[in-house]
Design an enzyme around this catalytic site. Structure first.
Site, short mmCIF file in Angstrom:
data_model
loop_
_atom_site.label_atom_id
_atom_site.label_comp_id
_atom_site.label_asym_id
_atom_site.label_seq_id
_atom_site.Cartn_x
_atom_site.Cartn_y
_atom_site.Cartn_z
N GLU A 86 -0.68 -1.90 5.14
CA GLU A 86 0.24 -1.84 6.30
C GLU A 86 0.15 -0.49 7.00
O GLU A 86 0.29 -0.42 8.22
CB GLU A 86 1.68 -2.13 5.86
CG GLU A 86 2.66 -2.29 7.02
CD GLU A 86 3.08 -0.98 7.66
OE1 GLU A 86 3.17 -0.94 8.90
OE2 GLU A 86 3.28 0.01 6.94
N GLU A 87 -0.05 0.57 6.22
CA GLU A 87 -0.06 1.91 6.82
C GLU A 87 -1.32 2.15 7.66
O GLU A 87 -1.48 3.21 8.24
CB GLU A 87 0.02 2.99 5.72
CG GLU A 87 1.25 2.90 4.82
CD GLU A 87 2.54 3.31 5.52
OE1 GLU A 87 2.49 3.69 6.70
OE2 GLU A 87 3.60 3.24 4.86
N ASP A 116 0.81 -1.23 0.00
CA ASP A 116 0.00 0.00 0.00
C ASP A 116 0.84 1.28 0.00
O ASP A 116 2.01 1.29 0.35
CB ASP A 116 -0.96 0.01 1.20
CG ASP A 116 -0.24 -0.09 2.53
OD1 ASP A 116 0.73 -0.85 2.64
OD2 ASP A 116 -0.65 0.61 3.48
NI NI Z 1 6.50 1.18 5.50
#
Ligand code: NI
Length: 402
Positions: free
Chosen positions: A148-149, A91
């Site tokens: 992930e963010e 992402d």
């Molecule tokens: Ni990262």
């Protein structure tokens, strides 16, 4: 003192096998293709389709649509053996890119400003390599993970069963790391990245005239005391030999210089490494806010939650990765063990389930202007490390699946 320049030269001639070095132009092309088409968490449709198309072209068995946009590929070796997973996040971030490069983001307000385009390209390079070189004992599972963010794709992927069928014995992953120059890697046993917890608090007082405070309960004064008192959790409650952070990142109240407002709002983040502190900061914060509000006659609402746990590397997996990093990088700058960061990573969820090691691959090159920090609108990295990432994973697989 060895200069970064010589480390880079050494890396450029470093220990990457010729068949992986030959992939470098494609790694760069894939990374730039992804960089131009960044997508936010759980919206990585183009990215997932690009990955799936490549895997199909190479005859690699895979499944799409896991936790919305995740992709998982399974590559069996020629002999039975353990199952090693390799995780790459896909992402991007809600940032407007300020770089002026030919491969600049084409999606307004979205940018690969953390290097996840590079992580995906490295994992694709590994899939391509393994599809032609599967002389190992066991199975490799490639996990392309969304979001992930935030809000986090690792946990829903685990819940969807990515660590089973076949059951994963260990997991590895890397982050390109602009806090280190090209030619360095960070490998550490134990805690590498911090637990991430978040809070939001609303303080309700009683508004009134700025010249007549006796008629009010001033939420600005109450909030100021709370912000200061929260710092005492780290300063006075936590063992000084343990690391932790309490940051109030937002504080909002009022709309005029001579008016005491009714309410104030604040939010922030807490970071720490030791799992035994789980739950502790939320309790202390509630006690402090409750006490200060009571003493002023104010009331409060507090939301407190954990986003990601601390990322803890397994000691024996870290020692395997460290010995391989030392072979691959072969520079005096070498492998850095003291590379902890208070940043967080949802790779932590995978590492709670199976032993593994997450490591940093130095990617900054100040001489080329490639040293902006992660999440900066001018972030970019030295693409020469892409083939080093593939080499690292290939060697880890050979060592683990032998
Ligand atoms: Ni990262």
């Amino acid at each position: 003192m060895v200069s970064t320049v010589s480390a880079i030269e050494s890396l450029a001639n470093g220990q990457v096998r010729s068949s992986i070095r030959a992939l470098q132009p494609q790694l760069v092309a894939w990374r730039r293709h992804l960089h131009q088409r960044p997508e936010l968490g759980f919206k990585e449709q183009l990215t997932a389709a690009f990955i799936a198309q490549k895997l199909t072209d190479w005859g690699v068995r895979h499944q799409t649509g896991i936790a919305k946009t995740g992709v998982v590929a399974v590559i069996p070796g020629t002999r039975p053996g353990p199952v090693l997973a390799v995780r790459a996040d896909m992402d991007a971030l809600p940032i407007q890119e300020l770089n002026e490069v030919p491969y600049c983001s084409q999606h307004d307000g979205v940018m690969h400003a953390c290097g996840h385009d590079g992580h995906t390209a490295i994992a694709l390079g590994l899939a391509h390599y393994l599809s032609k070189n599967n002389d190992f004992s066991g199975t490799v599972k490639l996990i392309f993970q969304p979001a992930e963010e935030g809000p986090g794709g690792a946990k829903p992927m685990i819940e969807a069963g990515v660590l089973t069928h076949p059951t994963v014995d260990a997991i590895i992953g890397l982050h390109l790391w602009n806090n280190m120059p090209v030619g360095q890697m960070g490998v550490r046993a134990g805690a590498l990245m911090a637990a991430v917890e978040c809070f939001r608090c609303m303080i309700a007082g009683k508004g009134g005239h700025g010249a007549m405070p006796q008629q009010t309960i001033d939420p600005v004064v109450v909030s100021a005391q709370i912000v200061n008192a929260l710092q005492a959790i780290v300063a006075r409650n936590i063992n000084p030999l343990d690391a932790a952070v309490v940051t109030v990142g937002e504080l909002h109240a009022g709309s005029a210089l001579n008016v005491i407002p009714d309410t104030a709002r604040m939010s922030g983040t807490v970071r720490y490494f030791k799992p035994e502190y789980e739950g502790y900061f939320g309790q202390r914060m509630a006690a402090i806010i409750r006490g200060i509000c009571q003493s002023h006659g104010a009331t409060y609402e507090l939301d407190y939650w954990q986003l990601y746990p601390a990322l803890i590397n397994d000691a024996s997996m870290a020692s395997l990765v460290r010995s391989i990093a030392t072979e691959v990088i072969e520079t005096p700058l070498g492998v850095v063990p003291e590379c902890q960061t208070m940043g967080g990573e949802d790779m932590a969820f995978f590492l709670q389930q199976v032993p593994g090691c997450y490591f940093f691959l130095g990617s900054a090159n100040a001489a080329k202007g490639l040293a902006y920090p992660h999440h900066h609108p001018r972030f970019d990295f030295d693409e020469r490390v892409l083939c080093v990432g593939v080499e690292m994973f290939a060697r880890c697989i050979e060592a683990f699946c032998r």
